[in-house]
Design a protein around this motif. Structure first.
Motif, PDB file in Angstrom:
ATOM      1  N   TRP A 139       0.836  -1.207   0.000  1.00 41.65           N
ATOM      2  CA  TRP A 139       0.000   0.000   0.000  1.00 41.65           C
ATOM      3  C   TRP A 139       0.870   1.256   0.000  1.00 41.65           C
ATOM      4  O   TRP A 139       0.611   2.200  -0.748  1.00 41.65           O
ATOM      5  N   ALA A 140       1.895   1.240   0.836  1.00 43.25           N
ATOM      6  CA  ALA A 140       2.772   2.405   0.923  1.00 43.25           C
ATOM      7  C   ALA A 140       3.467   2.658  -0.413  1.00 43.25           C
ATOM      8  O   ALA A 140       3.518   3.798  -0.894  1.00 43.25           O
ATOM      9  N   LEU A 141       3.983   1.601  -1.013  1.00 41.35           N
ATOM     10  CA  LEU A 141       4.650   1.746  -2.319  1.00 41.35           C
ATOM     11  C   LEU A 141       3.669   2.215  -3.388  1.00 41.35           C
ATOM     12  O   LEU A 141       4.004   3.062  -4.222  1.00 41.35           O
ATOM     13  N   GLN A 142       2.463   1.666  -3.359  1.00 42.55           N
ATOM     14  CA  GLN A 142       1.458   2.043  -4.346  1.00 42.55           C
ATOM     15  C   GLN A 142       1.078   3.520  -4.200  1.00 42.55           C
ATOM     16  O   GLN A 142       1.024   4.248  -5.193  1.00 42.55           O
ATOM     17  N   PHE A 143       0.829   3.957  -2.970  1.00 49.04           N
ATOM     18  CA  PHE A 143       0.470   5.367  -2.769  1.00 49.04           C
ATOM     19  C   PHE A 143       1.640   6.288  -3.103  1.00 49.04           C
ATOM     20  O   PHE A 143       1.439   7.382  -3.651  1.00 49.04           O
ATOM     21  N   LEU A 144       2.847   5.862  -2.812  1.00 45.78           N
ATOM     22  CA  LEU A 144       4.019   6.653  -3.176  1.00 45.78           C
ATOM     23  C   LEU A 144       4.122   6.793  -4.699  1.00 45.78           C
ATOM     24  O   LEU A 144       4.368   7.892  -5.218  1.00 45.78           O
ATOM     25  N   ALA A 145       3.900   5.698  -5.411  1.00 42.22           N
ATOM     26  CA  ALA A 145       3.956   5.729  -6.876  1.00 42.22           C
ATOM     27  C   ALA A 145       2.844   6.613  -7.453  1.00 42.22           C
ATOM     28  O   ALA A 145       3.081   7.405  -8.370  1.00 42.22           O
ATOM     29  N   MET A 146       1.629   6.483  -6.914  1.00 37.30           N
ATOM     30  CA  MET A 146       0.517   7.303  -7.402  1.00 37.30           C
ATOM     31  C   MET A 146       0.786   8.779  -7.132  1.00 37.30           C
ATOM     32  O   MET A 146       0.565   9.638  -7.994  1.00 37.30           O
ATOM     33  N   GLY A 147       1.279   9.092  -5.941  1.00 36.53           N
ATOM     34  CA  GLY A 147       1.593  10.476  -5.605  1.00 36.53           C
ATOM     35  C   GLY A 147       2.690  11.032  -6.487  1.00 36.53           C
ATOM     36  O   GLY A 147       2.639  12.200  -6.911  1.00 36.53           O
ATOM     37  N   LEU A 148       3.695  10.212  -6.774  1.00 32.75           N
ATOM     38  CA  LEU A 148       4.791  10.631  -7.655  1.00 32.75           C
ATOM     39  C   LEU A 148       4.261  11.017  -9.030  1.00 32.75           C
ATOM     40  O   LEU A 148       4.580  12.086  -9.556  1.00 32.75           O
ATOM     41  N   VAL A 149       3.454  10.158  -9.601  1.00 27.57           N
ATOM     42  CA  VAL A 149       2.915  10.431 -10.943  1.00 27.57           C
ATOM     43  C   VAL A 149       2.049  11.691 -10.930  1.00 27.57           C
ATOM     44  O   VAL A 149       2.207  12.574 -11.789  1.00 27.57           O
TER      45      VAL A 149
ATOM     46  N   ALA B 296       6.113   3.992 -11.607  1.00 29.02           N
ATOM     47  CA  ALA B 296       4.843   3.504 -11.052  1.00 29.02           C
ATOM     48  C   ALA B 296       4.454   2.178 -11.698  1.00 29.02           C
ATOM     49  O   ALA B 296       3.954   1.267 -11.017  1.00 29.02           O
ATOM     50  N   PHE B 297       4.676   2.061 -12.990  1.00 29.89           N
ATOM     51  CA  PHE B 297       4.365   0.813 -13.693  1.00 29.89           C
ATOM     52  C   PHE B 297       5.179  -0.345 -13.117  1.00 29.89           C
ATOM     53  O   PHE B 297       4.637  -1.430 -12.862  1.00 29.89           O
ATOM     54  N   LEU B 298       6.469  -0.124 -12.910  1.00 32.10           N
ATOM     55  CA  LEU B 298       7.326  -1.179 -12.357  1.00 32.10           C
ATOM     56  C   LEU B 298       6.896  -1.552 -10.939  1.00 32.10           C
ATOM     57  O   LEU B 298       6.871  -2.735 -10.585  1.00 32.10           O
ATOM     58  N   ILE B 299       6.547  -0.562 -10.144  1.00 31.62           N
ATOM     59  CA  ILE B 299       6.049  -0.849  -8.794  1.00 31.62           C
ATOM     60  C   ILE B 299       4.752  -1.656  -8.873  1.00 31.62           C
ATOM     61  O   ILE B 299       4.573  -2.635  -8.146  1.00 31.62           O
ATOM     62  N   GLY B 300       3.871  -1.253  -9.781  1.00 29.27           N
ATOM     63  CA  GLY B 300       2.625  -2.001  -9.972  1.00 29.27           C
ATOM     64  C   GLY B 300       2.880  -3.438 -10.392  1.00 29.27           C
ATOM     65  O   GLY B 300       2.214  -4.363  -9.914  1.00 29.27           O
TER      66      GLY B 300
END
Length: 119
Positions: free
Chosen positions: A53-63, A106-110
């Motif tokens: 969740w943390a990684l996903q929210f970080l990636a979404m926030g980054l984008v 974000a794609f790679l994290i996903g």
């Protein structure tokens, strides 16, 4: 000291205004937000763990943050030089490239989060 707090409140007001302007007027932000919501739904569906969740929210926030900065750069460029200019085009392409870096990250994290669920 009261001036400091009033300044912070005004800054927050402008930030919230900008947040809502982006969400209601910019198609790229609206699209990225919709994609983010799909991934939030997937997170609930697959019951991802706290770190994911943390990684996903970080990636979404980054984008979303980089997309927002790209939008600001484009608006300034269009204001400064409304007609086509090679240097302005170069600046806009560079800003757009920054979004591409964020989206690829974000794609790679996903993929790291969700690929195991699909395999």
């Amino acid at each position: 000291m009261p001036g400091f707090f009033i300044g912070r409140v005004k800054s927050l007001k402008y930030a919230v205004k900008g947040f809502f302007l982006l969400l209601t007027t910019e198609n790229s932000i609206i699209t990225q937000t919709a994609i983010s919501l799909v991934f939030v739904g997937m997170g609930f569906y697959f019951k991802i763990d706290r770190v994911d969740w943390a990684l996903q929210f970080l990636a979404m926030g980054l984008v979303l943050a980089i997309e927002s900065l790209n939008t600001a750069v484009e608006k300034v460029c269009d204001f400064v030089h409304p007609d086509y200019h090679q240097k302005i085009g170069f600046i806009k392409d560079i800003a757009s490239g920054a979004v591409t870096f964020a989206v690829l990250t974000a794609f790679l994290i996903g993929m790291l989060i969700y690929l195991p669920y699909f395999l």
